[in-house]
Each structure stands twice: as C-alpha cells, then as structure tokens.
Motif scaffolding. Sequence first.
Motif, mmCIF file in Angstrom:
data_model
loop_
_atom_site.group_PDB
_atom_site.id
_atom_site.type_symbol
_atom_site.label_atom_id
_atom_site.label_comp_id
_atom_site.label_asym_id
_atom_site.label_seq_id
_atom_site.Cartn_x
_atom_site.Cartn_y
_atom_site.Cartn_z
ATOM 1 N N ILE A 122 0.841 -1.205 0.000
ATOM 2 C CA ILE A 122 0.000 0.000 0.000
ATOM 3 C C ILE A 122 0.871 1.249 0.000
ATOM 4 C CG2 ILE A 122 -1.597 1.351 1.435
ATOM 5 C CD1 ILE A 122 -2.973 -1.333 2.132
ATOM 6 N N VAL A 127 -3.396 2.810 -4.227
ATOM 7 C CA VAL A 127 -4.674 2.349 -4.760
ATOM 8 C C VAL A 127 -5.069 0.991 -4.166
ATOM 9 C CG1 VAL A 127 -3.739 1.197 -6.797
ATOM 10 C CG2 VAL A 127 -6.031 2.154 -6.871
ATOM 11 N N LYS A 129 -5.131 0.157 -1.190
ATOM 12 C CA LYS A 129 -5.765 0.325 0.121
ATOM 13 C C LYS A 129 -7.212 -0.157 0.126
ATOM 14 C CE LYS A 129 -5.578 3.604 3.844
ATOM 15 N NZ LYS A 129 -5.120 4.915 4.241
ATOM 16 N N VAL A 130 -7.931 0.044 -0.963
ATOM 17 C CA VAL A 130 -9.335 -0.374 -1.021
ATOM 18 C C VAL A 130 -9.490 -1.891 -0.967
ATOM 19 C CG1 VAL A 130 -10.393 1.608 -2.158
ATOM 20 C CG2 VAL A 130 -9.253 -0.104 -3.525
ATOM 21 N N PHE A 131 -8.452 -2.623 -1.345
ATOM 22 C CA PHE A 131 -8.528 -4.084 -1.358
ATOM 23 C C PHE A 131 -8.121 -4.714 -0.025
ATOM 24 C CE2 PHE A 131 -7.730 -2.778 -5.745
ATOM 25 C CZ PHE A 131 -8.856 -3.318 -6.354
ATOM 26 N N LYS A 132 -7.496 -3.927 0.841
ATOM 27 C CA LYS A 132 -6.942 -4.447 2.086
ATOM 28 C C LYS A 132 -7.984 -5.178 2.939
ATOM 29 C CE LYS A 132 -4.540 -3.054 6.245
ATOM 30 N NZ LYS A 132 -4.034 -1.981 7.046
ATOM 31 N N TRP A 133 -9.195 -4.733 2.948
ATOM 32 C CA TRP A 133 -10.213 -5.273 3.854
ATOM 33 C C TRP A 133 -10.972 -6.460 3.281
ATOM 34 C CZ3 TRP A 133 -8.821 -3.624 8.250
ATOM 35 C CH2 TRP A 133 -8.242 -2.364 8.362
ATOM 36 N N LEU A 134 -10.704 -6.824 2.057
ATOM 37 C CA LEU A 134 -11.389 -7.970 1.472
ATOM 38 C C LEU A 134 -10.844 -9.266 2.068
ATOM 39 C CD1 LEU A 134 -11.382 -6.894 -2.286
ATOM 40 C CD2 LEU A 134 -13.318 -6.827 -0.689
#
Length: 150
Positions: A122, A127, A129-134
């Motif tokens: 990250i 960019v 960062k939006v995938f980190k929580w998946l």
Amino acid sequence: MRNQIYNELGRVSTIGISVTDPAWAERIMVRGKMLFIIEGLSMYLTSEENKQMLSIIHDNFDNATVLMECLAKKWVNKEKVEESIQKTGAKFVFGADYFDELGDVANGYRKVKDDNIVRGMIKLYPVLKVFKWLPFVEKVTEKILIFEKI
C-alpha cells in the motif's frame, strides 16, 4: 556475486552453508540483539526443516527477533501458478497464515505480530488500500510473521 555487492564489514557477513546446518551459527562472531530476516525460504523447506532452522537460532542467540516470510497456506502445493517457479522445478511445501499455525515449528518463541505484505505494498501503490479489507486478500497474501525468543 553477492560478495561484489555487499561489503563484509562489522555485522554484515556471507556464510555459504545450509540454514539447517548448526555450524552456521558458530560462524557469527558479533553477538548482541539479533534480527533474523527469513525471506523467500520457508516455503521451500519442510515443517521439520523450518523447525530445525528456528531451533538453531533459538539455541545459539540469546536476544533474537525473527521476521519470517511465509507463503499463505492457500498457495502450498500450487507452484504451477507461478511461471518463474515452474522453470526451477521448486516446490512450495510450507505455509502459515498466522504465528499460532507454526505450532512446534516455533517452540521457544512468542508472537510479536502477524502481518502481511499488503501493508508494505500500500505504501508503494496507495490504490491497493481499497482491497486491504477484502477477506480474499488476507487469505492469499504472503505473511510476515514476527516473533521473538522467550
């Protein structure tokens, strides 16, 4: 090649010996607080070989912290996915998603932190960062397990 890049001064040295051979620990002359970075290795060693490597560190260094890159368990035995690995004939045989999954491989150590490479990626590519929580991302990313000798 390595010796041309890294100058052996003070605490930097190259030792051409297997990590499962206890003789390497005797060749480390400078002692004190030690940081062992195990990167790109654990996935190619069996559980027993990883245990042996960590036991050598534990038995020979009083103040040891280990950062161990581990393949996500989901990728073990899936080396055919990575073209560069296919060409070498190497096999992925070990993985762990959390320190607690190491079990007796890490006898004599306690967890400092379970991490993964996403946090570092990250920094390079915000960019992501939006995938980190998946949940899927957590299951497939390489892990960085941080632990210390007790």
